[in-house]
Enzyme design. Structure first.
Site, PDB file in Angstrom:
ATOM      1  N   PHE A   1       0.773  -1.097   0.120  1.00  0.00           N
ATOM      2  CA  PHE A   1       0.087  -0.029   0.209  1.00  0.00           C
ATOM      3  C   PHE A   1       0.967   1.325  -0.383  1.00  0.00           C
ATOM      4  O   PHE A   1       1.588   1.826   1.492  1.00  0.00           O
ATOM      5  CB  PHE A   1      -1.070   0.046   0.996  1.00  0.00           C
TER       6      PHE A   1
ATOM      7  N   ASP B   1       9.408   2.454   1.750  1.00  0.00           N
ATOM      8  CA  ASP B   1       8.145   3.252   2.005  1.00  0.00           C
ATOM      9  C   ASP B   1       7.894   3.513   3.227  1.00  0.00           C
ATOM     10  O   ASP B   1       7.462   2.243   4.018  1.00  0.00           O
ATOM     11  CB  ASP B   1       7.191   2.814   0.920  1.00  0.00           C
TER      12      ASP B   1
ATOM     13  N   LYS C   1       3.167  10.980   7.634  1.00  0.00           N
ATOM     14  CA  LYS C   1       2.824  10.312   8.789  1.00  0.00           C
ATOM     15  C   LYS C   1       2.837  11.291   9.792  1.00  0.00           C
ATOM     16  O   LYS C   1       3.015  12.351  10.445  1.00  0.00           O
ATOM     17  CB  LYS C   1       2.606   8.916   9.383  1.00  0.00           C
TER      18      LYS C   1
END
Length: 407
Positions: free
Chosen positions: A143, A228, A257
């Site tokens: 993802f 990532d 984040k």
């Protein structure tokens, strides 16, 4: 802080009918946060084991972060990337120092950071004259975001349904399968982008051997290796960077984040020759690295320096893992043993039960939890959670499980 459990009848939920219905929001209206707790409009408190999807690493309403935001907002909020400004420049210097990398591009989110990484990989090959080297290889179960490029690198039909055709030039290889990875990386591969821990798929860690092999194959065959670390970076695994835990150095990695502890910011950090791939006009964003989120990120890094946060994450992460292991032993027909690192842990739910069923029931016990892909309960609390708060959260989880199974 002691926060009692609540009952469904004690919760009011203000409705907001004009919000677009693209989120399945829980029946709760949050009005404030403090540390590892969130509070709803009725005054009920909840231990937050989601942390805004692994975002508020230092907890809600951290006073130093709030002060840094307020001071910067009173000085300079925005001037665009047409000019230099100190918060972004200083933050880039600090990230380069901490990572040992050479250049930083700021944006607003994880998906934008991954978009930047994809564009950088193709531009790097193009500038070298390798114009056929365009394939972005990703792992099954990945993802990387919801914009079109990042979505094309995401291996989930559910996220893609109704949005095709997506950009071409993307391929997938099985996660943690070294032989398949070796066969997949060739002279058309611009980059292999991989999450050291797959979060949305249910907290699935890469093996050290897989990431080490990825480094070797990419080096030998001229492809970039991109990590990532949007969800698993910034100390969540017990090291500032996931690459430091795995002792494998990529050519680039992405953060977002928790970088600014709740404010929108993303970063693409690059080393070596690839760091000069993007020239003026190649890529950009209006708000990326704006002064206020950059100031918050700088303060976050400064706070880390005095907290010895990595040791804390290792210790409390071990406690949380043991608690989750105990829960799996208590209900062996419902749960498998936990997986993950540090304070990014998953509790897999066995076939015949649904992780999502436990999430709304947990609110009745003053607990906020989250279900991730592959039928897994995901635990990504604020990194500052104390051992006592962790044990209380697990007591509430046990009450949640008992009530859910009895229903």
């Amino acid at each position: 802080m002691t926060v009692p459990m609540v009952s469904r009848g004690a919760r009011l939920v203000t409705q907001h009918p004009h919000l677009m219905a693209n989120y399945a929001r829980a029946e709760i209206n949050i009005v404030r946060g403090e540390g590892v707790y969130l509070f709803d409009e009725s005054g009920n408190g909840y231990i937050d084991m989601v942390a805004g999807l692994a975002v508020v690493a230092l907890g809600h309403a951290h006073p130093r972060i709030a002060r840094a935001i307020a001071d910067q907002a009173a000085t300079l909020v925005h001037c665009s990337n047409l000019y230099h400004h100190e918060p972004a420049g200083t933050l880039a210097d600090r990230l380069a120092e901490l990572s040992g990398f050479d250049a930083v591009f700021f944006c607003n989110s994880g998906t934008e950071a991954n978009e930047g990484a994809i564009k950088l990989a193709r531009k790097f090959a193009w500038r070298k004259g390798e114009k056929e080297r365009t394939t972005i290889l990703a792992a099954n179960g990945s993802f990387h975001g919801r914009t079109f490029g990042a979505l094309a690198a995401t291996d989930s039909p559910a996220y893609k349904e109704g949005f095709e055709p997506l950009p071409g030039g993307f391929a997938f290889t099985p996660f943690n399968d070294i032989d398949a990875l070796s066969a997949a990386i060739d002279d058309r591969t611009a980059a292999f982008i991989v999450e050291p821990v797959q979060g949305e798929s249910g907290v699935l860690p890469a093996t050290p051997e897989f990431l080490a092999a990825a480094r070797d194959f990419c080096t030998q065959r001229g492809a970039l290796l991109i990590f990532d670390e949007v969800q698993c970076g910034m100390g969540r695994l017990g090291r500032l960077l996931a690459s430091q835990l795995y002792e494998v150095q990529p050519d680039a990695f992405t953060l977002a984040k928790s970088l600014a502890n709740g404010l929108p910011i993303g970063a693409l950090i690059v080393r070596g020759d690839a760091a000069t791939s993007l020239k003026p006009g190649d890529h950009g964003t209006t708000f990326g690295g704006s002064p206020v989120p950059a100031a918050a990120a700088l303060e976050h890094l400064a706070i880390r320096d005095v907290l010895d946060l990595d040791a804390h994450v290792e210790a409390v992460g071990a406690l949380l893992r043991n608690e989750l292991r105990s829960i799996a032993h208590q209900w062996p027909d419902v749960f498998e043993g936990p997986r993950g690192h540090g304070l990014m842990l998953g509790l897999p739910v066995r076939e015949g039960h649904k992780a999502a069923d436990f999430v709304p029931r947990a609110l009745d016990f003053g607990l906020i939890i989250n279900a991730a892909g592959r039928n897994t309960l995901r635990f990504v609390p604020p990194l500052i959670i104390s051992p006592e708060e962790c044990r209380e959260a697990m007591a509430r989880l046990r009450a949640t499980i008992s009530a859910t199974l009895a229903a």
